[in-house]
Scaffold this active site. Structure first.
Site, PDB file in Angstrom:
ATOM      1  N   ASP A   1      27.019  -4.098  14.941  1.00 52.07           N
ATOM      2  CA  ASP A   1      28.159  -3.738  14.105  1.00 52.07           C
ATOM      3  C   ASP A   1      27.732  -3.503  12.659  1.00 52.07           C
ATOM      4  OD1 ASP A   1      30.825  -3.242  13.504  1.00 52.07           O
ATOM      5  OD2 ASP A   1      31.270  -5.341  13.098  1.00 52.07           O
TER       6      ASP A   1
ATOM      7  N   ASN B   1      36.154   2.863  21.314  1.00 48.54           N
ATOM      8  CA  ASN B   1      35.513   3.806  20.398  1.00 48.54           C
ATOM      9  C   ASN B   1      35.938   5.248  20.631  1.00 48.54           C
ATOM     10  OD1 ASN B   1      32.345   2.008  20.181  1.00 48.54           O
ATOM     11  ND2 ASN B   1      34.165   1.878  18.896  1.00 48.54           N
TER      12      ASN B   1
END
Length: 250
Positions: A23, A71
């Site tokens: 991340d 996503n």
């Protein structure tokens, strides 16, 4: 934590499987005033470093969370770029990994992958299936809830077809229906960027994993950060719902 460092028992405890939530690519790029895509590209370099460090540590498995089912909500141009990075991985890294004895597995729902990418995934797994070294699992188009739903549906189909007694469905049966059916559960889950949540990652498998949250963004993750996370893991006492010996004695 153990006062004065980990015990001999903790230090000797085998660490087999590390899973990583990669991340911070976008924030890394924003802070440096460079395109977001550059953050993703540098993230690929960090992934290569992580795989190399995992091999040096003797891990049997490493799992990288690269593209979640959520996503798809990102802008089309960014999704296309992330798909392109996976293609480049197969083109640039697969041969080297295969030569080094690494087995490659892709976790996630393959039914919605773009044309051609699903075939590349199948070919990569077939090419490395017989490798007996480290296993690299890439979670792509992956979500923990989605994985459990797909596993439950698989068991339901088997039960409806008379292949499986519904009363025989237990934890082992569900585990066997997951994408990670032949992999050990992660011992350690690392997340970069300072966020402290698991974001729908390995929900079933990480039930007893240790979690380490690091402040660095993923493109800055290297050997030192990896070893720091492992050191934190080594310093913890894993009881799996039990009690410490000192507590039992008291």
């Amino acid at each position: 934590m153990f006062a004065g460092g980990p015990s001999d028992e903790a230090a000797a405890r085998p660490l087999r499987h590390v899973a990583i939530i990669m991340d911070g690519n976008g924030r890394w790029a924003k802070e440096r005033g460079v395109p977001r895509l550059e953050g993703h590209q540098q993230g690929v370099e960090a992934a290569r470093r992580a795989v190399e460090t995992a091999r040096d540590l003797g891990l049997s498995h490493i799992t990288l969370y690269s593209f979640s089912t959520e996503n798809w909500n990102r802008p089309d141009w960014e999704v296309r770029h992330l798909m392109g990075l996976l293609r480049r991985f197969f083109e640039e890294d697969l041969a080297k990994l295969a030569e080094e004895g690494v087995r490659v597995r892709i976790l996630g729902d393959r039914r919605t992958l773009p044309d051609g990418l699903g075939k590349l995934v199948e070919d990569a797994e077939a090419r490395t299936r017989q490798n007996t070294g480290q296993t690299l699992q890439i979670a792509f188009n992956y979500g923990g809830r989605d994985e459990i739903v797909r596993a439950a549906a698989k068991l339901a189909r088997q039960a409806a077809g008379g292949e499986l007694d519904p009363e025989a469905i237990d934890e082992a049966a569900l585990t066997g229906a997951l994408d990670t059916s032949d992999a050990p559960d992660p011992d350690l889950v690392i997340r970069t960027s300072g966020e402290q949540r698991i974001s729908n990652f390995l929900l079933w498998q990480a039930a007893y994993a240790e979690f380490v949250f690091l402040d660095c963004y993923w493109p800055d993750f290297g050997r030192e950060e990896f070893l720091d996370a492992v050191d934190q893991y080594r310093r913890r006492e894993r009881r799996y719902g039990g009690r410490r010996e000192a507590e039992e004695a008291g």
